[in-house]
Scaffold this motif. Sequence first.
Motif, PDB file in Angstrom:
ATOM      1  N   SER A  67      86.103  31.177  99.672  1.00  0.00           N
ATOM      2  CA  SER A  67      87.280  31.646 100.138  1.00  0.00           C
ATOM      3  C   SER A  67      88.097  30.607 100.594  1.00  0.00           C
ATOM      4  O   SER A  67      89.390  30.571 100.662  1.00  0.00           O
ATOM      5  CB  SER A  67      86.984  32.776 101.261  1.00  0.00           C
ATOM      6  OG  SER A  67      86.462  33.711 100.658  1.00  0.00           O
ATOM      7  N   LEU A  68      87.740  29.793 101.576  1.00  0.00           N
ATOM      8  CA  LEU A  68      88.225  28.699 102.365  1.00  0.00           C
ATOM      9  C   LEU A  68      88.408  27.584 101.344  1.00  0.00           C
ATOM     10  O   LEU A  68      88.990  26.474 101.685  1.00  0.00           O
ATOM     11  CB  LEU A  68      87.500  28.204 103.530  1.00  0.00           C
ATOM     12  CG  LEU A  68      87.364  29.391 104.438  1.00  0.00           C
ATOM     13  CD1 LEU A  68      86.256  28.731 105.663  1.00  0.00           C
ATOM     14  CD2 LEU A  68      88.744  29.754 105.078  1.00  0.00           C
ATOM     15  N   ALA A 266      92.300  40.972 106.705  1.00  0.00           N
ATOM     16  CA  ALA A 266      91.913  41.225 107.974  1.00  0.00           C
ATOM     17  C   ALA A 266      90.378  40.475 108.073  1.00  0.00           C
ATOM     18  O   ALA A 266      89.901  40.559 107.082  1.00  0.00           O
ATOM     19  CB  ALA A 266      91.718  42.643 108.123  1.00  0.00           C
ATOM     20  N   LEU A 267      90.139  40.082 109.201  1.00  0.00           N
ATOM     21  CA  LEU A 267      88.632  39.512 109.245  1.00  0.00           C
ATOM     22  C   LEU A 267      87.580  40.361 108.580  1.00  0.00           C
ATOM     23  O   LEU A 267      87.068  39.720 107.576  1.00  0.00           O
ATOM     24  CB  LEU A 267      88.388  39.256 110.848  1.00  0.00           C
ATOM     25  CG  LEU A 267      87.042  38.654 110.849  1.00  0.00           C
ATOM     26  CD1 LEU A 267      86.991  37.234 110.459  1.00  0.00           C
ATOM     27  CD2 LEU A 267      86.826  38.331 112.677  1.00  0.00           C
ATOM     28  N   GLY A 283      77.969  38.251 103.745  1.00  0.00           N
ATOM     29  CA  GLY A 283      77.464  37.234 103.043  1.00  0.00           C
ATOM     30  C   GLY A 283      78.567  36.482 102.380  1.00  0.00           C
ATOM     31  O   GLY A 283      79.543  36.368 103.006  1.00  0.00           O
ATOM     32  N   LYS A 284      78.419  35.964 101.223  1.00  0.00           N
ATOM     33  CA  LYS A 284      79.239  35.061 100.296  1.00  0.00           C
ATOM     34  C   LYS A 284      80.138  34.406 101.312  1.00  0.00           C
ATOM     35  O   LYS A 284      79.700  33.275 101.393  1.00  0.00           O
ATOM     36  CB  LYS A 284      80.410  36.255  99.765  1.00  0.00           C
ATOM     37  CG  LYS A 284      79.433  36.994  98.579  1.00  0.00           C
ATOM     38  CD  LYS A 284      80.496  37.891  97.912  1.00  0.00           C
ATOM     39  CE  LYS A 284      79.801  38.868  96.778  1.00  0.00           C
ATOM     40  NZ  LYS A 284      79.633  37.988  95.608  1.00  0.00           N
ATOM     41  N   ALA A 285      81.355  34.682 101.603  1.00  0.00           N
ATOM     42  CA  ALA A 285      82.138  33.590 102.335  1.00  0.00           C
ATOM     43  C   ALA A 285      81.703  33.174 103.870  1.00  0.00           C
ATOM     44  O   ALA A 285      82.405  32.370 104.327  1.00  0.00           O
ATOM     45  CB  ALA A 285      83.629  34.260 102.363  1.00  0.00           C
ATOM     46  N   GLU A 335      87.224  28.769 111.111  1.00  0.00           N
ATOM     47  CA  GLU A 335      88.322  28.943 110.264  1.00  0.00           C
ATOM     48  C   GLU A 335      88.687  30.650 110.248  1.00  0.00           C
ATOM     49  O   GLU A 335      89.865  30.955 110.300  1.00  0.00           O
ATOM     50  CB  GLU A 335      88.207  28.528 108.863  1.00  0.00           C
ATOM     51  CG  GLU A 335      88.299  26.937 108.609  1.00  0.00           C
ATOM     52  CD  GLU A 335      89.746  26.442 109.028  1.00  0.00           C
ATOM     53  OE1 GLU A 335      90.738  26.959 108.666  1.00  0.00           O
ATOM     54  OE2 GLU A 335      89.856  25.531 109.826  1.00  0.00           O
ATOM     55  N   HIS A 336      87.724  31.112 109.961  1.00  0.00           N
ATOM     56  CA  HIS A 336      87.915  32.784 109.724  1.00  0.00           C
ATOM     57  C   HIS A 336      88.438  33.478 110.872  1.00  0.00           C
ATOM     58  O   HIS A 336      89.105  34.428 110.751  1.00  0.00           O
ATOM     59  CB  HIS A 336      86.496  33.380 109.009  1.00  0.00           C
ATOM     60  CG  HIS A 336      86.350  32.996 107.666  1.00  0.00           C
ATOM     61  ND1 HIS A 336      87.160  33.433 106.711  1.00  0.00           N
ATOM     62  CD2 HIS A 336      85.335  32.625 107.142  1.00  0.00           C
ATOM     63  CE1 HIS A 336      86.731  32.892 105.754  1.00  0.00           C
ATOM     64  NE2 HIS A 336      85.422  32.245 105.572  1.00  0.00           N
ATOM     65  N   ALA A 337      87.948  32.842 112.012  1.00  0.00           N
ATOM     66  CA  ALA A 337      88.400  33.657 113.374  1.00  0.00           C
ATOM     67  C   ALA A 337      89.764  33.313 113.766  1.00  0.00           C
ATOM     68  O   ALA A 337      90.210  33.927 114.501  1.00  0.00           O
ATOM     69  CB  ALA A 337      87.424  33.235 114.461  1.00  0.00           C
ATOM     70  N   ARG A 338      90.219  32.304 113.085  1.00  0.00           N
ATOM     71  CA  ARG A 338      91.655  32.082 113.356  1.00  0.00           C
ATOM     72  C   ARG A 338      92.741  33.127 112.634  1.00  0.00           C
ATOM     73  O   ARG A 338      92.601  33.382 111.726  1.00  0.00           O
ATOM     74  CB  ARG A 338      92.084  30.558 112.945  1.00  0.00           C
ATOM     75  CG  ARG A 338      91.681  29.436 113.563  1.00  0.00           C
ATOM     76  CD  ARG A 338      91.772  28.195 113.039  1.00  0.00           C
ATOM     77  NE  ARG A 338      93.283  27.758 112.792  1.00  0.00           N
ATOM     78  CZ  ARG A 338      93.584  27.544 111.633  1.00  0.00           C
ATOM     79  NH1 ARG A 338      92.853  27.317 110.462  1.00  0.00           N
ATOM     80  NH2 ARG A 338      94.993  27.236 111.601  1.00  0.00           N
ATOM     81  N   PRO A 339      93.605  33.880 113.756  1.00  0.00           N
ATOM     82  CA  PRO A 339      94.388  34.851 113.088  1.00  0.00           C
ATOM     83  C   PRO A 339      95.230  34.073 111.873  1.00  0.00           C
ATOM     84  O   PRO A 339      95.582  34.940 111.124  1.00  0.00           O
ATOM     85  CB  PRO A 339      95.381  35.252 114.471  1.00  0.00           C
ATOM     86  CG  PRO A 339      94.595  34.576 115.595  1.00  0.00           C
ATOM     87  CD  PRO A 339      93.685  33.660 115.107  1.00  0.00           C
TER      88      PRO A 339
END
Length: 443
Positions: A67-68, A266-267, A283-285, A335-339
């Motif tokens: 994803s990233l 959304a997260l 899992g996955k990302a 990265e994921h936690a950044r809005p």
Amino acid sequence: MLPDVRTEIPGPRSRALAARLRRAESRNVTFVDAEFPVFWESAEGVNVWDVDGNRFLDLTSAFAVASLGHNAPGPRAALLAQAERLIHAMGDVHPTEGKVRLCERLGELTFGRWLGQPGKVVLCGSGFEAVEAALKTALLFSKGKRPGVIAFTGAYHGLGYGALEVGGLPYFREPFRAQLKDFATLLPYPAGATADLEKLDAALRDTLGRRGGDRIGAILVEPAQGRGGEVFPPREFLPLLRTVCDAHGLLLIADEIYTGFNRTGALFACDHSGVVPDLICLGKALTGGFPLSACVGRAELMDTAWPESSGEALHTSTFLGHPLGCAMALAALEEHARPETAAGVARAGERLLAALRAVRSPKIKAVRGRGLMLGVELDAAGGGDLAVRVVKRALRDGVLLLAGGPAGNVLSFTPPFGLADDEIAFVGARLQEYLTFLSGSSS
Ligand SMILES: Cc1ncc(COP(=O)(O)O)c(C=O)c1O
């Protein structure tokens, strides 16, 4: 970057490797024919290069993992730094600090954020194992009295026997039926219409009210179905399940292995509805490319279900809490936690959705989805076949695409989050071309 195709696809090296693989690997694993597959050599961002030097545009994120972006700098640096120090530890005996930090972070990002008290975690390897850890949690929580699980048609929870039992795609389940334990009740997944939800409500009441209904201990659900064909239920779906679970003392298990970590903008997909599950499978990302998954539950539920370890964990495995995977996951979670990550997905998703909706073809039955989890459903009359032809044609043009859904007739668009505007325009134009020229032909 847009694709750069330099050889016929598959190129000579890919074809030679396919011939060797066909001889060495069980023939049921990798699909091989004259047009498939290409063998990957390197990747960066939204692009993949194959062994013949062709550059592809990846609209799959390699099963919604990258994803990233492929080889995202944070997880890659974390992986390399960890590999220099320690590659393997003893997950449930002598673990690493990375495992501690990852459990803490997952607990915070889920139940800590939702309820103010961090969740507790069982780390696993594949996604299906996280689902099975959740099923085990539910059974232990009921002290073995409520083994039943309500799951949904079209659901994909992975292919281990526990996960298969609650899976809703007969193709995967049927060949192994004789070895499955019959503890799941499959109800129809509501596919967008409120009327479907009313039917589901009635089916839930019926299932829980009939004899044996009190032996059902959990509802397992994907907030949106991925492999089932990017199916998004009505908004009231999760709230309905939450209400039913509360009324009957069931646990609500959200399988967010596909939808988790911003895939839908959304997260977690649960965040769109404000519904808090009791357990969530991830899992996955989570790592962006290492086989590591997690089952996270409300802390007191986890403590009620699982006894203190006596030195022999009830659910563990050799590679549990793998140091490389933990390091990658911690970097990916930053990265994921950044809005901004979720907001970026929502914006790119709207643009891609608009580009797909602009495609005109009588073969298109629906264009749907949220964030960067979009599906184009093709007419089921020959639809699966058309979808396969589109996927193969796209590959020849350097576009990596997959088809899903029970009939294989849904083109699935789950690109890395960094998909740029020119790439979005390119995807729309190509899809228009494919549907215009392939709809009538058989090649
Ligand atoms: C929703 C969902 N659950 C579980 C799984 C199984 O994950 P894995 O293939 O890592 O076992 C998948 C895989 O696609 C999935 O989409």
